[in-house]
Structure formats: structure tokens, C-alpha cells
Design an enzyme around this catalytic site. Structure first.
Site, PDB file in Angstrom:
ATOM      1  N   LYS A 172      41.560  37.524  31.312  1.00 21.57           N
ATOM      2  CA  LYS A 172      41.152  38.645  30.456  1.00 21.57           C
ATOM      3  C   LYS A 172      39.712  38.481  29.977  1.00 21.57           C
ATOM      4  O   LYS A 172      38.980  39.443  29.844  1.00 21.57           O
ATOM      5  CB  LYS A 172      42.083  38.749  29.241  1.00 21.57           C
ATOM      6  CG  LYS A 172      43.264  39.675  29.507  1.00 21.57           C
ATOM      7  CD  LYS A 172      44.018  39.980  28.227  1.00 21.57           C
ATOM      8  CE  LYS A 172      44.623  38.732  27.703  1.00 21.57           C
ATOM      9  NZ  LYS A 172      45.680  38.693  26.806  1.00 21.57           N
ATOM     10  N   GLU A 173      39.336  37.217  29.694  1.00 21.13           N
ATOM     11  CA  GLU A 173      37.996  36.986  29.150  1.00 21.13           C
ATOM     12  C   GLU A 173      37.088  36.187  30.071  1.00 21.13           C
ATOM     13  O   GLU A 173      35.881  36.257  29.931  1.00 21.13           O
ATOM     14  CB  GLU A 173      38.096  36.219  27.825  1.00 21.13           C
ATOM     15  CG  GLU A 173      38.580  37.066  26.672  1.00 21.13           C
ATOM     16  CD  GLU A 173      39.821  36.487  26.032  1.00 21.13           C
ATOM     17  OE1 GLU A 173      40.106  35.308  26.252  1.00 21.13           O
ATOM     18  OE2 GLU A 173      40.519  37.241  25.321  1.00 21.13           O
ATOM     19  N   ILE A 219      39.173  30.634  41.264  1.00 25.86           N
ATOM     20  CA  ILE A 219      40.515  30.105  41.004  1.00 25.86           C
ATOM     21  C   ILE A 219      41.315  31.124  40.210  1.00 25.86           C
ATOM     22  O   ILE A 219      42.506  31.292  40.407  1.00 25.86           O
ATOM     23  CB  ILE A 219      40.440  28.781  40.208  1.00 25.86           C
ATOM     24  CG1 ILE A 219      39.718  27.703  41.010  1.00 25.86           C
ATOM     25  CG2 ILE A 219      41.829  28.309  39.829  1.00 25.86           C
ATOM     26  CD1 ILE A 219      39.496  26.416  40.218  1.00 25.86           C
ATOM     27  N   ASP A 243      42.953  25.498  28.499  1.00 23.48           N
ATOM     28  CA  ASP A 243      42.670  26.771  27.821  1.00 23.48           C
ATOM     29  C   ASP A 243      42.661  26.609  26.293  1.00 23.48           C
ATOM     30  O   ASP A 243      43.533  27.125  25.594  1.00 23.48           O
ATOM     31  CB  ASP A 243      43.704  27.821  28.257  1.00 23.48           C
ATOM     32  CG  ASP A 243      43.211  29.239  28.053  1.00 23.48           C
ATOM     33  OD1 ASP A 243      42.101  29.417  27.519  1.00 23.48           O
ATOM     34  OD2 ASP A 243      43.950  30.176  28.409  1.00 23.48           O
ATOM     35  N   ASP A 257      47.547  28.776  21.782  1.00 20.70           N
ATOM     36  CA  ASP A 257      47.970  29.641  22.898  1.00 20.70           C
ATOM     37  C   ASP A 257      48.805  28.812  23.863  1.00 20.70           C
ATOM     38  O   ASP A 257      48.695  28.927  25.082  1.00 20.70           O
ATOM     39  CB  ASP A 257      46.755  30.244  23.621  1.00 20.70           C
ATOM     40  CG  ASP A 257      47.159  31.394  24.565  1.00 20.70           C
ATOM     41  OD1 ASP A 257      48.284  31.924  24.426  1.00 20.70           O
ATOM     42  OD2 ASP A 257      46.366  31.741  25.445  1.00 20.70           O
ATOM     43  N   THR A 280      41.007  34.911  37.594  1.00 22.66           N
ATOM     44  CA  THR A 280      40.306  35.962  36.854  1.00 22.66           C
ATOM     45  C   THR A 280      41.180  36.354  35.680  1.00 22.66           C
ATOM     46  O   THR A 280      42.242  36.941  35.859  1.00 22.66           O
ATOM     47  CB  THR A 280      40.075  37.199  37.762  1.00 22.66           C
ATOM     48  OG1 THR A 280      39.362  36.779  38.922  1.00 22.66           O
ATOM     49  CG2 THR A 280      39.282  38.269  37.040  1.00 22.66           C
TER      50      THR A 280
HETATM   51  P1  ADP Z   1      42.318  32.079  30.802  1.00 20.95           P
HETATM   52  O1  ADP Z   1      41.691  32.234  29.469  1.00 20.95           O
HETATM   53  O2  ADP Z   1      41.814  33.061  31.795  1.00 20.95           O
HETATM   54  O3  ADP Z   1      43.813  32.026  30.727  1.00 20.95           O
HETATM   55  P2  ADP Z   1      42.447  29.256  31.584  1.00 20.95           P
HETATM   56  O4  ADP Z   1      41.609  28.219  30.936  1.00 20.95           O
HETATM   57  O5  ADP Z   1      43.893  29.276  31.235  1.00 20.95           O
HETATM   58  O6  ADP Z   1      41.751  30.670  31.321  1.00 20.95           O
HETATM   59  O7  ADP Z   1      42.271  29.109  33.146  1.00 20.95           O
HETATM   60  C1  ADP Z   1      42.806  30.064  34.042  1.00 20.95           C
HETATM   61  C2  ADP Z   1      43.410  29.361  35.249  1.00 20.95           C
HETATM   62  O8  ADP Z   1      42.411  28.611  35.921  1.00 20.95           O
HETATM   63  C3  ADP Z   1      44.487  28.359  34.893  1.00 20.95           C
HETATM   64  O9  ADP Z   1      45.751  28.959  34.853  1.00 20.95           O
HETATM   65  C4  ADP Z   1      44.396  27.342  35.999  1.00 20.95           C
HETATM   66  O10 ADP Z   1      45.137  27.772  37.124  1.00 20.95           O
HETATM   67  C5  ADP Z   1      42.936  27.369  36.365  1.00 20.95           C
HETATM   68  N1  ADP Z   1      42.222  26.275  35.681  1.00 20.95           N
HETATM   69  C6  ADP Z   1      41.665  26.298  34.445  1.00 20.95           C
HETATM   70  N2  ADP Z   1      41.082  25.120  34.151  1.00 20.95           N
HETATM   71  C7  ADP Z   1      41.271  24.327  35.237  1.00 20.95           C
HETATM   72  C8  ADP Z   1      40.890  22.975  35.567  1.00 20.95           C
HETATM   73  N3  ADP Z   1      40.209  22.224  34.717  1.00 20.95           N
HETATM   74  N4  ADP Z   1      41.260  22.494  36.773  1.00 20.95           N
HETATM   75  C9  ADP Z   1      41.958  23.263  37.641  1.00 20.95           C
HETATM   76  N5  ADP Z   1      42.329  24.530  37.393  1.00 20.95           N
HETATM   77  C10 ADP Z   1      41.998  25.067  36.212  1.00 20.95           C
HETATM   78 MN    MN Z   2      45.161  30.563  30.182  1.00 23.97          MN
END
Ligand code: ADP
Ligand code: MN
Length: 255
Positions: free
Chosen positions: A59-60, A55, A209, A190, A57
């Protein structure tokens, strides 16, 4: 003319190969042997029924779609090898809940993953709409998938809104920030249009996040809250929201 086409197609193929090898490199980085072992264990326990596609990629971490026992899942895997984990230090080392983790990369990442699970639990209990957290195991966080037909709900950033809809979304975000602060004792830290999904069925926001979210005792909690406030006001400014930072702060801190 034909020659140019041939060159173009060769170049496209090379590019595709290059992209592919980049993708493989990322996958190699995220699916190291210890991570694969945890995924196998989770799948043997029946928590994961089938892994799906990538879904995101970040930074971490990488986020993947998966099928669970009854529900669809989002699997967030923090990369041990290639994450910019230095940034995690400032958040986690001063968090009173995590005072005795050792200062090594793996332990910090594992603590970070557990912290995200705990933060999501606290947020959910406080009444904030977040993905339901399911389990954290080392560098892997499993949560409820927020989306439809294997596609995640759109980010707030990518959701077209009319001004009156935007006002409702803003009010709900303010309410969630208040519940986080007052009931969960947390600052998201954040918060922006990049970490809020929008459920298209009813335009409710969903906070995501929360690895970096901190309790109010954290020495930088106020600074992080102020930054969240500024991000939200910057975004909603374009929809005619004119709250000043102090006004939004007092809404968040109201009883
Ligand atoms: P990062 O630290 O990489 O920003 P995120 O937690 O924001 O990680 O997740 C990155 C992306 O993955 C989000 O922008 C969203 O599109 C998708 N995502 C994260 N958690 C979910 C979830 N529970 N259900 C659906 N999509 C998710
Ligand atoms: Mn995020």
C-alpha cells in the site's frame, strides 16, 4: 472455433498490455527522479551492486531484491506519490522520538523510513530476529535480504505447519513480543501472519515491517499491543493454541 481462439489470444494480449501498463505506472510512481538519484548515489558508494526484481508492491512501499557488497539486500522504497500516507499520521505524530517533523507528506515519509530503520535496530539489539537494517536514505530503507536464491522466505501465513511445529513458532513469537516490549520498549503494531517470515531451515520466525512500531510511551501503545495479541491468537487458534488475550499479555509483560 479458430475465430474464438483468435479472439482469445487478442484478448490475452490486450490484458498483458494492460497489466504491463499497470506495472509501468507503479514503477513510474516508485522510481521518481529524486528516488533514482538516491539509488545512483547508493550504487556509487558500493552499497548496491545490482538492482534485482520486484518482491512486493504494498500500500505504501515497494520492496526490491538487490545485490550488495557481500550480502543480498532487500530495498524497501516508500512511494512519495501514491502511498496512503495519511495513515502514517496517527503513528508518527504522537511518537516522542518524532515530535518536530513538519506536517508535509515528504517529511512524514522520510521520518517514517528512519523510524523503520531505528525500530529494526532496536529489535535486533533486543534479540529479536529481524532483517539486519543497513541504511535509511530519504524514502529508501536498505536491509538484509531474508531468503534464498533471490526468493524471500515464506510468510507465516503461507507456511504449512504441524501442530507441534506451530506451538514452537508460537512460543518463539511470544518470546520476541516479550523482548520487543521489555528490552526494546516497542510494540510492533502490525503483527500478524502477514508480517512474520519463516526460515525454512529451522522454522524460526522473523519479524518484518516495523515502520509503524511505536515506543511504549505512545498514547496508543496498549491498544496496538492488544491488537497484535488478538491477531496472533486468531492465527494460532487453528493449531490448537488456546491462550486468552490476558494470558498472552502477561507472558509479554513478564520479567
Ligand atoms: P508492506 O508495508 O508493503 O507490507 P513489508 O515490509 O511487509 O512491506 O514487505 C512486503 C513484502 O516484501 C514482505 O511480505 C516480504 O515478502 C518481502 N520482504 C520485506 N522485507 C524483506 C526482507 N528483508 N527480505 C526478504 N523479503 C522481504
Ligand atoms: Mn507487511
Amino acid at each position: 472455433d479458430k475465430k474464438i481462439k483468435r479472439i482469445d489470444s487478442a484478448r490475452d494480449k490486450a490484458r498483458a498490455r494492460e497489466k504491463d501498463s499497470e506495472r509501468l505506472k507503479v514503477e513510474e510512481n516508485v522510481f521518481d527522479v529524486p528516488t533514482l538519484k538516491i539509488l545512483y548515489t547508493l550504487s556509487n558508494k558500493g552499497i548496491i551492486k545490482a538492482m534485482g526484481g520486484a518482491i512486493s508492491t504494498g500500500k505504501e512501499a515497494n520492496v526490491f531484491y538487490a545485490e550488495g557488497e557481500e550480502k543480498e539486500l532487500a530495498i524497501k522504497i516508500y512511494r512519495i506519490a501514491s502511498s496512503t500516507f495519511k495513515a502514517m499520521d496517527a503513528y508518527i505524530m504522537k511518537d516522542p522520538r518524532f515530535t518536530n517533523i513538519r506536517n508535509n507528506r515528504r517529511d512524514i515519509i522520510f521520518a517514517w523510513t528512519r523510524k523503520e530503520l531505528q525500530n529494526l535496530k532496536r529489535a535486533k539489539s533486543a534479540g529479536v530476529r529481524v532483517p539486519e537494517p543497513i541504511i535509511a536514505e530519504k524514502n529508501i530503507l536498505i536491509m538484509e535480504f531474508m531468503g534464498e536464491e533471490k526468493t524471500p522466505y515464506p510468510l507465516l501465513k503461507n507456511t504449512p505447519l504441524k501442530n507441534d511445529e506451530a506451538k514452537l513458532v508460537y512460543d518463539k513469537i511470544v518470546e520476541y513480543m516479550r523482548l520487543l516490549y521489555k528490552e526494546a520498549n516497542l510494540v510492533h503494531a502490525d503483527l500478524s501472519e502477514y508480517n512474520v517470515l519463516i526460515d525454512p531451515a529451522d522454522t524460526t520466525p522473523i519479524f518484518i515491517d516495523m515502520g509503524q512500531s511505536v515506543t511504549l510511551e505512545h498514547p496508543n501503545a496498549r491498544e496496538f499491543l492488544y491488537r497484535d495479541v488478538q491477531n496472533i491468537l486468531r492465527f494460532f487458534g487453528r493449531y490448537g493454541i488456546t491462550d486468552k488475550p490476558e494470558e498472552l499479555l502477561s507472558k509479554i509483560q513478564a520479567d
